[in-house]
Design a protein around this motif. Sequence first.
Motif, mmCIF file in Angstrom:
data_model
loop_
_atom_site.group_PDB
_atom_site.id
_atom_site.type_symbol
_atom_site.label_atom_id
_atom_site.label_comp_id
_atom_site.label_asym_id
_atom_site.label_seq_id
_atom_site.Cartn_x
_atom_site.Cartn_y
_atom_site.Cartn_z
ATOM 1 N N ALA A 100 0.642 -1.079 -0.122
ATOM 2 C CA ALA A 100 0.037 -0.074 -0.318
ATOM 3 C C ALA A 100 1.391 1.464 -0.579
ATOM 4 C CB ALA A 100 -0.506 0.027 1.224
ATOM 5 N N GLN A 101 1.890 1.138 0.963
ATOM 6 C CA GLN A 101 2.773 2.452 1.112
ATOM 7 C C GLN A 101 3.321 3.074 -0.115
ATOM 8 O OE1 GLN A 101 3.050 5.055 1.939
ATOM 9 N NE2 GLN A 101 4.425 4.785 4.280
ATOM 10 N N LEU A 102 4.126 1.757 -0.762
ATOM 11 C CA LEU A 102 4.741 1.883 -2.300
ATOM 12 C C LEU A 102 3.623 1.975 -3.725
ATOM 13 C CD1 LEU A 102 7.183 -1.676 -2.418
ATOM 14 C CD2 LEU A 102 8.071 1.006 -1.888
ATOM 15 N N LEU A 103 2.549 1.775 -3.235
ATOM 16 C CA LEU A 103 1.982 2.258 -4.827
ATOM 17 C C LEU A 103 1.230 3.742 -4.232
ATOM 18 C CD1 LEU A 103 -1.260 -0.834 -4.995
ATOM 19 C CD2 LEU A 103 0.701 0.198 -7.061
ATOM 20 N N ARG A 104 0.943 4.286 -2.971
ATOM 21 C CA ARG A 104 0.302 5.239 -2.642
ATOM 22 C C ARG A 104 1.976 6.343 -2.861
ATOM 23 N NH1 ARG A 104 2.265 8.515 1.956
ATOM 24 N NH2 ARG A 104 1.563 9.827 2.216
ATOM 25 N N LEU A 105 3.440 5.392 -2.758
ATOM 26 C CA LEU A 105 4.527 6.822 -3.327
ATOM 27 C C LEU A 105 4.326 6.542 -4.693
ATOM 28 C CD1 LEU A 105 6.740 5.651 0.038
ATOM 29 C CD2 LEU A 105 4.941 7.911 -0.831
ATOM 30 N N GLY A 106 4.432 5.966 -5.155
ATOM 31 C CA GLY A 106 4.199 6.031 -6.655
ATOM 32 C C GLY A 106 5.627 4.952 -7.010
ATOM 33 N N LYS A 107 5.591 3.460 -6.221
ATOM 34 C CA LYS A 107 7.202 3.058 -6.524
ATOM 35 C C LYS A 107 7.416 1.771 -7.068
ATOM 36 C CE LYS A 107 10.511 6.827 -7.114
ATOM 37 N NZ LYS A 107 10.824 6.493 -8.712
ATOM 38 N N LEU A 108 5.644 1.034 -6.257
ATOM 39 C CA LEU A 108 5.763 -0.381 -6.975
ATOM 40 C C LEU A 108 6.501 -0.880 -7.743
ATOM 41 C CD1 LEU A 108 5.935 -3.103 -5.312
ATOM 42 C CD2 LEU A 108 3.318 -2.774 -6.152
ATOM 43 N N GLY A 109 7.627 -0.878 -8.519
ATOM 44 C CA GLY A 109 7.766 -1.404 -9.598
ATOM 45 C C GLY A 109 7.093 -2.959 -10.070
ATOM 46 N N SER A 110 7.532 -3.825 -9.522
ATOM 47 C CA SER A 110 6.830 -5.051 -9.464
ATOM 48 C C SER A 110 7.220 -6.110 -8.422
ATOM 49 C CB SER A 110 8.082 -5.776 -10.382
ATOM 50 O OG SER A 110 9.738 -5.778 -10.104
ATOM 51 N N PHE A 111 6.708 -7.053 -8.026
ATOM 52 C CA PHE A 111 5.802 -8.587 -7.537
ATOM 53 C C PHE A 111 7.910 -9.295 -7.756
ATOM 54 C CE2 PHE A 111 2.230 -6.381 -6.518
ATOM 55 C CZ PHE A 111 2.477 -6.546 -5.103
ATOM 56 N N ASP A 112 7.994 -10.386 -7.311
ATOM 57 C CA ASP A 112 8.840 -11.590 -7.162
ATOM 58 C C ASP A 112 7.783 -11.749 -6.522
ATOM 59 O OD1 ASP A 112 10.599 -10.874 -9.076
ATOM 60 O OD2 ASP A 112 12.698 -11.331 -8.109
ATOM 61 N N PHE A 113 6.887 -12.995 -6.588
ATOM 62 C CA PHE A 113 5.781 -14.027 -5.935
ATOM 63 C C PHE A 113 6.259 -15.245 -5.373
ATOM 64 C CE2 PHE A 113 2.147 -11.329 -7.699
ATOM 65 C CZ PHE A 113 1.857 -10.772 -6.568
ATOM 66 N N ASN A 114 6.311 -15.605 -4.453
ATOM 67 C CA ASN A 114 6.477 -16.708 -3.828
ATOM 68 C C ASN A 114 6.258 -17.294 -2.812
ATOM 69 O OD1 ASN A 114 8.562 -15.331 -2.349
ATOM 70 N ND2 ASN A 114 10.000 -15.303 -4.175
ATOM 71 N N SER A 115 6.265 -18.180 -2.259
ATOM 72 C CA SER A 115 6.053 -18.215 -0.947
ATOM 73 C C SER A 115 7.309 -18.699 0.545
ATOM 74 C CB SER A 115 4.799 -18.895 -0.307
ATOM 75 O OG SER A 115 4.384 -19.698 -1.149
ATOM 76 N N ARG A 116 7.187 -18.221 1.151
ATOM 77 C CA ARG A 116 7.901 -18.740 2.607
ATOM 78 C C ARG A 116 8.073 -19.377 3.602
ATOM 79 N NH1 ARG A 116 9.476 -14.951 6.187
ATOM 80 N NH2 ARG A 116 11.694 -15.468 6.556
ATOM 81 N N PHE A 117 8.875 -20.517 4.272
ATOM 82 C CA PHE A 117 7.826 -20.644 5.869
ATOM 83 C C PHE A 117 8.990 -20.367 6.376
ATOM 84 C CE2 PHE A 117 5.526 -24.187 3.024
ATOM 85 C CZ PHE A 117 3.795 -23.666 3.941
ATOM 86 N N TYR A 118 10.371 -20.313 6.182
ATOM 87 C CA TYR A 118 11.284 -20.478 7.416
ATOM 88 C C TYR A 118 12.314 -18.531 6.584
ATOM 89 C CZ TYR A 118 9.127 -23.359 9.466
ATOM 90 O OH TYR A 118 9.063 -24.819 9.564
ATOM 91 N N ALA A 119 12.924 -18.787 5.931
ATOM 92 C CA ALA A 119 13.518 -18.001 4.802
ATOM 93 C C ALA A 119 13.297 -17.360 3.578
ATOM 94 C CB ALA A 119 14.961 -18.653 5.267
ATOM 95 N N ASP A 120 14.143 -17.708 2.812
ATOM 96 C CA ASP A 120 13.513 -16.912 1.301
ATOM 97 C C ASP A 120 13.723 -18.460 0.489
ATOM 98 O OD1 ASP A 120 13.718 -15.895 -0.884
ATOM 99 O OD2 ASP A 120 15.220 -15.839 -1.331
ATOM 100 N N ASP A 121 12.398 -19.267 0.704
ATOM 101 C CA ASP A 121 12.008 -20.551 0.191
ATOM 102 C C ASP A 121 12.158 -20.856 -1.087
ATOM 103 O OD1 ASP A 121 12.437 -20.296 3.390
ATOM 104 O OD2 ASP A 121 10.216 -21.268 3.638
ATOM 105 N N ASP A 122 12.048 -19.579 -1.876
ATOM 106 C CA ASP A 122 10.890 -19.915 -3.291
ATOM 107 C C ASP A 122 9.830 -20.773 -2.984
ATOM 108 O OD1 ASP A 122 12.561 -17.738 -3.392
ATOM 109 O OD2 ASP A 122 14.590 -18.384 -4.366
ATOM 110 N N LEU A 123 9.006 -21.284 -2.618
ATOM 111 C CA LEU A 123 8.122 -21.756 -2.653
ATOM 112 C C LEU A 123 6.702 -21.299 -3.414
ATOM 113 C CD1 LEU A 123 7.979 -23.714 0.577
ATOM 114 C CD2 LEU A 123 9.029 -24.122 -1.256
ATOM 115 N N ILE A 124 5.983 -22.044 -4.457
ATOM 116 C CA ILE A 124 5.866 -22.175 -4.328
ATOM 117 C C ILE A 124 4.075 -20.564 -4.385
ATOM 118 C CG2 ILE A 124 2.616 -23.058 -5.761
ATOM 119 C CD1 ILE A 124 4.076 -25.179 -6.658
ATOM 120 N N VAL A 125 4.003 -19.546 -5.089
ATOM 121 C CA VAL A 125 2.953 -18.290 -4.263
ATOM 122 C C VAL A 125 1.284 -19.523 -4.257
ATOM 123 C CG1 VAL A 125 2.706 -17.631 -7.118
ATOM 124 C CG2 VAL A 125 2.314 -16.657 -5.115
ATOM 125 N N GLY A 126 1.831 -18.378 -2.385
ATOM 126 C CA GLY A 126 0.228 -18.830 -2.245
ATOM 127 C C GLY A 126 -0.245 -20.116 -1.516
#
Length: 391
Positions: free
Chosen positions: A232-258
């Motif tokens: 919400a904040q980045l969109l408000r500031l006009g600075k959200l360029g992109s998402f890297d979607f994935n999901s995590r349980f513990y660290a940067d797990d890179d598991l299937i989004v959602g």
Amino acid sequence: MTTMPSFDQIAPLLEDQAIELPSWAFGNSGTRFRVFGQPGVPRNPEEKISDAAKVHEFTGLAPTVALHIPWDKVDDYDRLARFAKEHGVGLGTINSNTFQDDDYKFGSLAHHDSQIRAKALDHMYECIEIMNATGSRDLKIWLADGTNYPGQGDLRRRQDWLADSLSRIYDRLADDQRLILEYKFFEPAFYHTDVPDWGTAYAHTVALGEKAKVCLDTGHHAPGTNIEFIVAQLLRLGKLGSFDFNSRFYADDDLIVGAADPFQLFRILHEVITNGGYGKDSDVAFMLDQCHNLEPKIPGQIRSVLNVSEMTARALLVDHEALVEAQSAGDVLGANQVLMDAFYTDVRSDLADWRAGRGLPADPMAAYAKSGYAEQIIAERIGGTQAGWGA
Ligand code: PSV
Ligand code: MN
């Protein structure tokens, strides 16, 4: 119950959905303990693109593929772009890589040595040349820069070196190109990271100018972080360029989004939609940044884009009028119920009908399994070196 819009009312908005796939999701991946190979895995960028094109063919949701340089280096990028087009997809974001060379042991764009910074800059310039050939809009910069021990580096000076490096890259961009700066709070550096959080990425991109934006990788936050607030904040500031979607349980797990937290994905997409980040007029790029260590890769990517599609549909079902009314009336439970009513709506059969109505398989997972493509690539891709994360 609130009066949610019907599925038919939101269906036209679903047409706008485009999710970019990472080329590296089709290669072998694993952990530092073991990378398990899979039969049929691509040996080159063309084969990765062919696999990505299958995801789009069966879902209609994934029209572009992001490349990672040097993992996807080829001699002729015009040819690669034509190859992608012939397979029904386009080439998207160019991901730079300054984290797999001995010279980058102490950093790259934020390194204390100007010669190492110059080498990292040359890599970024090369990526921009590739973008010029592929017609890509976005250069994504994620840095492994950081330190492991207090005192190892000068935190402040590294920010100055980083700012200087970024401004040189920014100056090379064409008018229609963007620099997307991705943050991550730890790993591979464990004490400090030079772009650890959205605030730091925001500060640098504001200093650079309009063409610089932030990439929010959903796996790059400490447990418990309210990611939808950052959205919400980045969109408000006009600075959200992109998402890297994935999901995590513990660290940067890179598991299937959602997969790990569907409700979090819903909350993120709700903020995206409410704050103008979704639809024709938005320039926010929706990408996946995932690896499939155990599961087959093409179905893993199909499942991923379907998860995003399902949560987008649910978020579009939020009764915004009722929400604003409840919020303005201080109706805590009523406002919460508006969101939960949409979140708990199962849209899977509506989405299946909607896909079928557009000439796509109602069940993309089953249609892919039946298509024989998996068997075909297993039979054909014999010999050579399988691609992998980091290769
Ligand atoms: C870093 O963890 C990251 O999220 C960056 O986006 C890289 O480019 C990507 O992973 C590589 O898998
Ligand atoms: Mn990422």
